[in-house]
Enzyme design. Structure first.
Site, PDB file in Angstrom:
ATOM      1  N   ASN A   1     -10.110   2.168   7.523  1.00 55.93           N
ATOM      2  CA  ASN A   1     -11.492   2.211   7.999  1.00 55.93           C
ATOM      3  C   ASN A   1     -11.646   2.071   9.512  1.00 55.93           C
ATOM      4  OD1 ASN A   1     -11.961   2.394   5.285  1.00 55.93           O
ATOM      5  ND2 ASN A   1     -13.026   0.445   5.099  1.00 55.93           N
TER       6      ASN A   1
ATOM      7  N   TYR B   1       0.803  -1.225   0.000  1.00 47.92           N
ATOM      8  CA  TYR B   1       0.000   0.000   0.000  1.00 47.92           C
ATOM      9  C   TYR B   1       0.839   1.280   0.000  1.00 47.92           C
ATOM     10  CZ  TYR B   1      -3.745  -3.177   1.359  1.00 47.92           C
ATOM     11  OH  TYR B   1      -4.648  -4.198   1.402  1.00 47.92           O
TER      12      TYR B   1
ATOM     13  N   HIS C   1      -4.511   6.164  -1.209  1.00 46.30           N
ATOM     14  CA  HIS C   1      -5.066   6.127   0.151  1.00 46.30           C
ATOM     15  C   HIS C   1      -3.977   6.354   1.203  1.00 46.30           C
ATOM     16  CE1 HIS C   1      -9.001   5.742   1.721  1.00 46.30           C
ATOM     17  NE2 HIS C   1      -9.091   4.446   1.881  1.00 46.30           N
TER      18      HIS C   1
ATOM     19  N   TYR D   1      -5.570  -0.255   9.577  1.00 49.24           N
ATOM     20  CA  TYR D   1      -6.131  -0.007   8.254  1.00 49.24           C
ATOM     21  C   TYR D   1      -7.046   1.214   8.337  1.00 49.24           C
ATOM     22  CZ  TYR D   1      -3.997  -4.324   6.763  1.00 49.24           C
ATOM     23  OH  TYR D   1      -3.077  -5.296   6.480  1.00 49.24           O
TER      24      TYR D   1
END
EC number: 3.1.1.29
Length: 183
Positions: free
Chosen positions: A69, A15, A20, A67
């Site tokens: 969320n 990532y 993001h 993460y």
């Protein structure tokens, strides 16, 4: 008084260079001014943490390991551990509602559909913290899902433009640290 700087992103090498994770990348850039600062894992606080001393006071930078969320779990734990007032929290987050390179500093702002911001607001019970929103834009094609877009790698053009974004973010960060920002 201690300041908490929360970088929103996802842990893991896969990532690192995704849209993001622009909050993580921005935190790394801001910390370049503090060569002694190194992120270290703090499992009980669900984060990687870097602490620095500046002329404006102590700063705690975190990269939640929860993460995007579920970012609120880490933010709430760190806030309580260090006793940081909510108005001394700054969240660095990607923003699909603004074009790539646009940077905004706001307090008491909504989440704009960002699930990490929503999680933080729910965990803190308030949105009275500051947000440094880093514009990443939206997909240029309708056949690309928003979730695929934010988890996608930066284009070559974005990789070039990200340096200007970081310069603007750094200026707004300095204003926030010194208390000269406007909401």
């Amino acid at each position: 008084m201690t300041m908490l700087i929360v970088a929103i992103g996802n842990p893991g090498r896969q990532y690192t260079w995704t849209r993001h994770n622009i909050g993580f990348l921005c935190a790394d850039k801001l910390l370049q001014g503090f060569p002694e600062a190194q992120f270290k894992e703090a499992r009980k606080l669900f984060s990687d943490i870097a602490k620095v001393e500046s002329p404006q006071g102590s700063m705690v930078f975190i990269k939640p390991r929860t993460y995007v969320n579920l970012s609120g779990k880490a933010v709430s734990a760190v806030k309580e551990y260090y006793g940081i007032p909510i108005d001394r929290i700054l969240v660095l987050a990607d923003d699909v509602n603004h074009p790539f390179g646009n940077v905004r500093l706001r307090q008491n702002a909504g989440g704009g559909g960002h699930k990490g911001i929503k999680s933080i607001t729910q965990s803190l019970g308030s949105n009275d913290y500051w947000q440094l929103r880093l514009g990443i834009g939206r997909p240029q094609r309708e056949d690309i899902e928003l979730s695929d877009f934010v988890l996608g790698q930066f284009t070559e053009e974005e990789q070039i433009g990200i340096q200007s974004l970081f310069i603007e973010a750094s200026a707004l960060f300095s204003q926030w640290c010194s208390g000269t920002q406007t909401a």
